[in-house]
Design a protein around this motif. Structure first.
Motif, mmCIF file in Angstrom:
data_model
loop_
_atom_site.group_PDB
_atom_site.id
_atom_site.type_symbol
_atom_site.label_atom_id
_atom_site.label_comp_id
_atom_site.label_asym_id
_atom_site.label_seq_id
_atom_site.Cartn_x
_atom_site.Cartn_y
_atom_site.Cartn_z
ATOM 1 N N GLY A 96 7.719 -2.837 3.171
ATOM 2 C CA GLY A 96 7.749 -1.501 2.576
ATOM 3 C C GLY A 96 9.164 -1.052 2.275
ATOM 4 O O GLY A 96 9.422 -0.414 1.248
ATOM 5 N N MET A 97 10.091 -1.376 3.165
ATOM 6 C CA MET A 97 11.487 -1.010 2.960
ATOM 7 C C MET A 97 12.031 -1.697 1.710
ATOM 8 O O MET A 97 12.706 -1.072 0.890
ATOM 9 C CB MET A 97 12.317 -1.407 4.175
ATOM 10 N N THR B 133 0.815 -1.214 0.000
ATOM 11 C CA THR B 133 0.000 0.000 0.000
ATOM 12 C C THR B 133 0.847 1.262 0.000
ATOM 13 O O THR B 133 0.509 2.253 -0.652
ATOM 14 C CB THR B 133 -0.961 0.022 1.203
ATOM 15 N N GLY B 134 1.952 1.239 0.753
ATOM 16 C CA GLY B 134 2.821 2.410 0.758
ATOM 17 C C GLY B 134 3.409 2.677 -0.615
ATOM 18 O O GLY B 134 3.475 3.823 -1.078
ATOM 19 N N ALA B 135 3.859 1.606 -1.286
ATOM 20 C CA ALA B 135 4.407 1.762 -2.635
ATOM 21 C C ALA B 135 3.346 2.282 -3.597
ATOM 22 O O ALA B 135 3.621 3.141 -4.451
ATOM 23 C CB ALA B 135 4.956 0.422 -3.126
ATOM 24 N N LEU B 136 2.112 1.788 -3.454
ATOM 25 C CA LEU B 136 1.032 2.273 -4.310
ATOM 26 C C LEU B 136 0.754 3.753 -4.057
ATOM 27 O O LEU B 136 0.472 4.519 -4.983
ATOM 28 C CB LEU B 136 -0.234 1.444 -4.078
ATOM 29 N N CYS C 65 7.406 6.000 6.513
ATOM 30 C CA CYS C 65 5.988 5.963 6.894
ATOM 31 C C CYS C 65 5.637 4.633 7.535
ATOM 32 O O CYS C 65 5.007 4.578 8.598
ATOM 33 C CB CYS C 65 5.119 6.189 5.660
ATOM 34 N N MET C 66 6.055 3.546 6.940
ATOM 35 C CA MET C 66 5.619 2.244 7.410
ATOM 36 C C MET C 66 6.284 1.856 8.724
ATOM 37 O O MET C 66 5.738 1.078 9.503
ATOM 38 C CB MET C 66 5.841 1.200 6.327
ATOM 39 N N VAL C 67 7.451 2.410 8.996
ATOM 40 C CA VAL C 67 8.062 2.180 10.308
ATOM 41 C C VAL C 67 7.294 2.939 11.388
ATOM 42 O O VAL C 67 7.092 2.435 12.498
ATOM 43 C CB VAL C 67 9.548 2.585 10.287
ATOM 44 N N GLY C 68 6.836 4.149 11.090
ATOM 45 C CA GLY C 68 6.004 4.879 12.051
ATOM 46 C C GLY C 68 4.731 4.123 12.386
ATOM 47 O O GLY C 68 4.265 4.114 13.530
ATOM 48 N N PHE D 241 -1.150 7.880 3.812
ATOM 49 C CA PHE D 241 -0.662 8.315 2.500
ATOM 50 C C PHE D 241 -0.025 9.699 2.568
ATOM 51 O O PHE D 241 0.889 9.998 1.793
ATOM 52 C CB PHE D 241 -1.791 8.279 1.473
ATOM 53 N N LEU D 242 -0.491 10.536 3.481
ATOM 54 C CA LEU D 242 0.142 11.835 3.662
ATOM 55 C C LEU D 242 1.573 11.657 4.161
ATOM 56 O O LEU D 242 2.494 12.364 3.712
ATOM 57 C CB LEU D 242 -0.666 12.683 4.653
ATOM 58 N N ALA D 243 1.777 10.707 5.075
ATOM 59 C CA ALA D 243 3.127 10.433 5.571
ATOM 60 C C ALA D 243 4.033 9.946 4.443
ATOM 61 O O ALA D 243 5.224 10.295 4.393
ATOM 62 C CB ALA D 243 3.075 9.405 6.702
ATOM 63 N N VAL D 244 3.480 9.128 3.539
ATOM 64 C CA VAL D 244 4.252 8.670 2.384
ATOM 65 C C VAL D 244 4.693 9.856 1.534
ATOM 66 O O VAL D 244 5.846 9.934 1.085
ATOM 67 C CB VAL D 244 3.436 7.675 1.531
ATOM 68 N N LYS D 245 3.764 10.806 1.320
ATOM 69 C CA LYS D 245 4.078 11.967 0.487
ATOM 70 C C LYS D 245 5.087 12.877 1.182
ATOM 71 O O LYS D 245 5.985 13.429 0.526
ATOM 72 C CB LYS D 245 2.795 12.754 0.185
ATOM 73 N N VAL D 246 4.948 13.051 2.502
ATOM 74 C CA VAL D 246 5.821 13.963 3.242
ATOM 75 C C VAL D 246 7.219 13.367 3.404
ATOM 76 O O VAL D 246 8.229 14.086 3.291
ATOM 77 C CB VAL D 246 5.217 14.282 4.627
#
Length: 299
Positions: free
Chosen positions: A255-256, A24-27, A94-97, A83-88
């Motif tokens: 995710g990593m 999902t993070g990659a998407l 993001c996924m570690v958070g 998704f905001l964390a992914v963008k920022v």
């Protein structure tokens, strides 16, 4: 639910779902829409698909329907923050958070569920994950904003997971998912003005996805939501909320890997990130073994 009652296949399914969620993070990185619009399309497509699947069995008492719709709003908030964390920041950060969800669950479950006691081992595992996240955080201070957004998303995830545990006992999992996706869609529709003015980098509303964006949105909605989210809800009948959320700590590892392969995240991440991510993976595997072992007869 106090104890895990699942069979080995339930644990295997859980880890497969976590692997799917790792995409999902990659998407979110691949889709060029702002965070609110991503979740709006994700939940809208999922609502249509789930509505067709449960078209003959979707009716539930009004009070429960309202509760599931409200929980859907919380899920929508979680996904927007994710998704905001992914963008920022980036996918891996993001996924570690999000990994802090296990600690939030260990703390909140006894407060939100009657007769649910605070289990010492759950808390210990949760604190260990926080220590691993702290190692990563200290080594990646340039992404502090993305970390904090992701940690807030993790808090929301812990709350709605605990609420879903209650619904799972009385309502089919796809019906739960339908109402919650409708709630998430409604929440995002209400947030569109916020997205237009503050989250779109001056582009305003972006409600016409490109062909490639729409293709990735279909994958996100059908595979990661209709399938994976519905199956996650069904597992809540047999596995504890903490066990499921703790297994989700493997998302940062997946995710990593994806971030490194697709976006070259490894070029901007230090040694501390990999030390912390490895520790998280070891802790998740250890907790899975502990959860299974305490159910086995001795001797």
């Amino acid at each position: 639910m106090n104890e895990d009652l699942g069979e080995p296949r339930d644990y295997l399914k859980l880890h497969f779902l976590v692997f799917v969620w790792g995409f999902t993070g990659a998407l979110g990185e691949l889709i060029q829409l702002p965070a609110v619009e991503i979740v709006l399309f994700r939940s809208a497509i999922a609502s249509v698909v789930l509505g067709w699947i449960v078209r003959k069995t979707w009716r539930v008492p009004a009070k429960r329907a309202l509760a599931m719709l409200a929980t859907g709003c919380l899920i929508g908030a979680h996904w927007v923050l994710f998704f905001l964390a992914v963008k920022v920041a980036n996918v891996s950060v993001c996924m570690v958070g999000i990994a802090t969800v296990s600690l939030w669950t260990a703390l909140l479950e006894p407060l939100m569920i009657r007769h649910r006691k605070l289990r010492r081992m759950d808390l210990i595992f949760g604190v260990c994950v926080i220590a691993a996240v702290a190692v990563i955080f200290q080594s990646e201070l340039q992404y502090a904003g993305g970390f904090l957004i992701a940690i807030t998303a993790a808090f929301a995830a812990a709350v709605f997971s605990i609420l879903n545990g209650r619904f799972a006992a009385t309502t089919p999992h796809r019906v739960i998912s339908l109402y919650e996706m409708v709630g998430a869609c409604g929440f995002c529709a209400a947030c569109l003005p916020l997205s237009a003015f503050y989250l779109s980098e001056g582009r305003g509303l972006d409600l016409v996805p490109s062909a490639s964006d729409f293709g990735w949105l279909l994958v996100l909605a059908v595979v990661c939501t209709v399938y994976a989210y519905s199956e996650y809800v069904s597992l809540l009948k047999r596995l504890s909320v903490f066990t499921i959320n703790f297994a989700n700590n493997l998302e940062p590892v997946y995710g990593m890997i994806l971030g490194a392969i697709l976006f070259g995240d490894y070029q901007t991440l230090g040694v501390g990130f990999y030390v912390g991510a490895t520790a998280i993976a070891i802790l998740v595997l250890a907790h899975t073994g502990w959860s299974r072992r305490k159910r086995l007869p001795i001797g």
